[in-house]
Design an enzyme around this catalytic site. Structure first.
Site, PDB file in Angstrom:
ATOM      1  N   GLU A  52      15.724  76.836  52.605  1.00 54.60           N
ATOM      2  CA  GLU A  52      16.257  78.007  53.259  1.00 54.60           C
ATOM      3  C   GLU A  52      17.980  77.441  53.748  1.00 54.60           C
ATOM      4  O   GLU A  52      17.972  77.580  54.897  1.00 54.60           O
ATOM      5  CB  GLU A  52      16.042  78.904  54.151  1.00 54.60           C
ATOM      6  CG  GLU A  52      14.673  78.784  54.249  1.00 54.60           C
ATOM      7  CD  GLU A  52      13.389  79.747  55.349  1.00 54.60           C
ATOM      8  OE1 GLU A  52      13.859  80.014  56.379  1.00 54.60           O
ATOM      9  OE2 GLU A  52      12.950  80.105  54.717  1.00 54.60           O
ATOM     10  N   PRO A  53      18.681  76.336  53.094  1.00 55.43           N
ATOM     11  CA  PRO A  53      19.714  76.079  53.197  1.00 55.43           C
ATOM     12  C   PRO A  53      21.006  76.893  53.839  1.00 55.43           C
ATOM     13  O   PRO A  53      20.909  78.117  53.041  1.00 55.43           O
ATOM     14  CB  PRO A  53      20.276  74.853  51.950  1.00 55.43           C
ATOM     15  CG  PRO A  53      19.417  75.214  51.000  1.00 55.43           C
ATOM     16  CD  PRO A  53      18.688  76.546  51.474  1.00 55.43           C
TER      17      PRO A  53
ATOM     18  N   CYS B  41      42.087  86.885  75.663  1.00 58.97           N
ATOM     19  CA  CYS B  41      42.090  87.509  76.761  1.00 58.97           C
ATOM     20  C   CYS B  41      40.986  86.085  77.150  1.00 58.97           C
ATOM     21  O   CYS B  41      39.880  86.307  78.011  1.00 58.97           O
ATOM     22  CB  CYS B  41      41.867  88.634  77.244  1.00 58.97           C
ATOM     23  SG  CYS B  41      43.624  88.826  76.391  1.00 58.97           S
ATOM     24  N   GLU B  42      40.804  84.904  76.810  1.00 55.53           N
ATOM     25  CA  GLU B  42      39.580  84.002  77.686  1.00 55.53           C
ATOM     26  C   GLU B  42      39.623  82.743  77.694  1.00 55.53           C
ATOM     27  O   GLU B  42      40.362  82.000  76.799  1.00 55.53           O
ATOM     28  CB  GLU B  42      37.967  84.193  77.043  1.00 55.53           C
ATOM     29  CG  GLU B  42      37.992  85.416  76.392  1.00 55.53           C
ATOM     30  CD  GLU B  42      36.281  85.436  77.057  1.00 55.53           C
ATOM     31  OE1 GLU B  42      36.383  85.528  77.772  1.00 55.53           O
ATOM     32  OE2 GLU B  42      36.129  87.322  77.185  1.00 55.53           O
TER      33      GLU B  42
HETATM   34  N1  LLP Z   1      15.636  79.604  57.778  1.00 55.74           N
HETATM   35  C1  LLP Z   1      15.793  79.842  59.391  1.00 55.74           C
HETATM   36  C2  LLP Z   1      14.208  80.457  60.013  1.00 55.74           C
HETATM   37  C3  LLP Z   1      16.612  79.711  60.458  1.00 55.74           C
HETATM   38  O1  LLP Z   1      16.706  79.826  61.463  1.00 55.74           O
HETATM   39  C4  LLP Z   1      17.951  79.004  60.047  1.00 55.74           C
HETATM   40  C5  LLP Z   1      19.276  78.904  60.983  1.00 55.74           C
HETATM   41  C6  LLP Z   1      17.819  78.600  58.508  1.00 55.74           C
HETATM   42  C7  LLP Z   1      17.557  78.795  57.910  1.00 55.74           C
HETATM   43  C8  LLP Z   1      19.054  78.383  58.156  1.00 55.74           C
HETATM   44  O2  LLP Z   1      19.321  76.777  58.770  1.00 55.74           O
HETATM   45  P1  LLP Z   1      21.088  76.116  58.035  1.00 55.74           P
HETATM   46  O3  LLP Z   1      20.792  75.216  56.783  1.00 55.74           O
HETATM   47  O4  LLP Z   1      22.134  76.622  58.333  1.00 55.74           O
HETATM   48  O5  LLP Z   1      20.968  75.153  59.588  1.00 55.74           O
HETATM   49  N2  LLP Z   1      24.755  79.857  64.313  1.00 55.74           N
HETATM   50  C9  LLP Z   1      24.493  78.408  64.712  1.00 55.74           C
HETATM   51  C10 LLP Z   1      23.557  77.967  63.629  1.00 55.74           C
HETATM   52  C11 LLP Z   1      22.345  79.023  63.596  1.00 55.74           C
HETATM   53  C12 LLP Z   1      21.351  78.008  63.177  1.00 55.74           C
HETATM   54  C13 LLP Z   1      20.273  80.033  62.535  1.00 55.74           C
HETATM   55  N3  LLP Z   1      18.922  79.834  61.949  1.00 55.74           N
HETATM   56  C14 LLP Z   1      25.417  77.721  64.530  1.00 55.74           C
HETATM   57  O6  LLP Z   1      26.859  78.007  64.235  1.00 55.74           O
HETATM   58  O7  LLP Z   1      25.620  76.013  64.654  1.00 55.74           O
END
Ligand code: LLP
Length: 407
Positions: free
Chosen positions: A259-260, A329-330
């Site tokens: 799940e990238p 405004c923060e």
């Molecule tokens: N699968 C699950 C169950 C997840 O919770 C996430 C991300 C992913 C896959 C994808 O993860 P990735 O491959 O993108 O690292 N807003 C934060 C990132 C939150 C990620 C939440 N879950 C940021 O801006 O760094």
């Protein structure tokens, strides 16, 4: 070289740009690394849920990892087949579960016993057998930012091994549940391989012990989380990632699912913003730009680093330290603090790098600022096309204006 100036002139700023060729390269490199086994890359839609980004990945063969029924519907709308869509998330409403079952997606990823009961009830009411996977929390420290760490028992995600086993037995005995998958995801922006390998080994052992109980897991979902380079991070190479996972799976006939999100899209993206003006408060120099934290919140929220590039200035120009800040405004409305930049002029273009994941999707209308336009670059950057138009004032008041009192 991307034609930042020309694109800023054509579409105006602030603006998101995504290089679709880059996304293709990343998708292919991950797929290639796992070629020894059957694999399905389910793109984590939350990273960048623009329909055209999803469509692009869908055309390459990707499925989607969704965390709301809204994301499931986005994936379907963008043309991703229902049998490649999974629905994860720590809390799902009955109506979301129901709709996911009606849409016959690949599986629902369940994160608690209570949720499993709810899925069973919904499936029974619809006269269906719900394909499910269970998210196991392997209690591994992923060594990443605490806000994006998910694989420890102190985090709200998944269930421990004993609970997972109980849930699988319950599902095996139910007419309305079909336990086809297992899932773990220990965190995001991971740069260390060992915690991933350890988690995978723990979960693979669980799969072996389930086999003895006549529970045949077909999908081994390793979650997302591969880190990317924002600054100078060490990276996990896809090949090493695949080898680490595969080394834990000996004797198991499973399809590997991933799940990238960030890995596929983060470094495809650029946020373009123009300088409004500069000012100095005491000793402190500020470069004020037309984009703000409502457009790209990662620096404000996580103190995240995003490389700032000032376009069109020579390397020999004299620089001094400044904060690059937005108009919101923060005090937390900044893109970078204490960066060295030459003196800027009104209209100068600044490019913020690594803006393809968790940037537009986390944007808001705070301060009644319209969400910005998004543009795709294709064919080696030769072609550009709008994939989301800039939000107007009318868009922003559309859901409220009918409710104003008339007198
Ligand atoms: N699968 C699950 C169950 C997840 O919770 C996430 C991300 C992913 C896959 C994808 O993860 P990735 O491959 O993108 O690292 N807003 C934060 C990132 C939150 C990620 C939440 N879950 C940021 O801006 O760094």
């Amino acid at each position: 070289m991307i034609r930042f100036q020309a694109l800023a002139e054509k579409y105006d700023t602030p603006l998101y740009l995504y290089d679709f060729d880059y996304i293709t390269t990343r998708y292919n490199s991950l797929k290639e690394a796992f070629k020894a086994k059957k694999s399905l890359i389910c793109y984590a839609v939350k990273a960048n849920s623009n329909l055209s980004v999803i469509q692009h990945l869908g055309n390459l063969g990707a499925g989607c990892d969704c965390v709301s029924i809204g994301e499931v519907k986005r994936a379907l709308y963008a043309g991703v087949p229902h049998y490649k869509i999974i629905f994860s998330g720590v809390g799902k409403r009955d109506d979301e579960i129901r709709e996911a079952l009606q849409k016959d997606i690949l599986m629902i990823n369940v994160e608690s016993e209570a949720e499993l009961n709810r899925v069973e009830i919904q499936a029974a009411e619809l006269g269906k057998e719900a394909r499910i996977s269970i998210r196991v929390n392997p209690n591994i420290d992923p060594q990443t930012h605490p806000y994006i760490s998910t694989g420890l028992h102190e985090n709200k995600f998944g269930v421990d091994l004993d609970t997972a086993k109980r849930m699988y037995i319950f599902a095996r005995n139910s007419d309305f549940l079909d336990p086809v998958g297992i899932h773990f995801h220990i965190g995001s922006q991971l740069t260390q391989l060992e915690p991933i390998r350890e988690a995978s080994a723990i979960v693979a052992d669980l799969v072996r012990s389930l086999k003895v109980l006549d529970i045949d897991i077909r999908f081994f979902d390793i979650g997302g989380g591969l880190g990317i380079r924002y600054e100078n991070e060490t990276l996990i190479e896809p090949y090493d990632y695949a080898q680490a996972i595969l080394s834990t799976l000996t004797g198991l006939d499973v399809t590997i699912m991933m799940e990238p999100g960030r890995y596929l899209s983060a470094n495809s993206g650029y946020f373009l913003t123009r300088v409004l003006y500069e000012k100095v408060n005491g000793d402190k120099r500020f470069v004020i730009v037309d984009g703000g934290m409502n457009d790209l919140i990662r620096p404000s929220l996580y103190n995240a680093h995003h490389t700032i590039e000032l376009i069109g200035k020579g390397a020999d120009e004299e620089v001094s330290e400044c904060d690059v800040v937005g108009p919101v405004c923060e005090s937390g409305d900044f893109f970078a603090k204490n960066v060295s930049l030459p003196i800027t002029r009104e209209g100068d273009l600044i490019v913020i790098h690594s803006a393809g994941a968790y940037c537009s999707t986390m944007s808001s209308n705070y301060n009644t600022r319209g969400r910005v336009a998004e543009v795709a670059l294709e064919d080696d950057g030769k072609h550009d096309r709008l994939i989301r138009r800039r939000e107007t004032f009318e868009d922003m008041i559309a859901l409220e204006k009918a409710y104003l009192k008339k007198d």
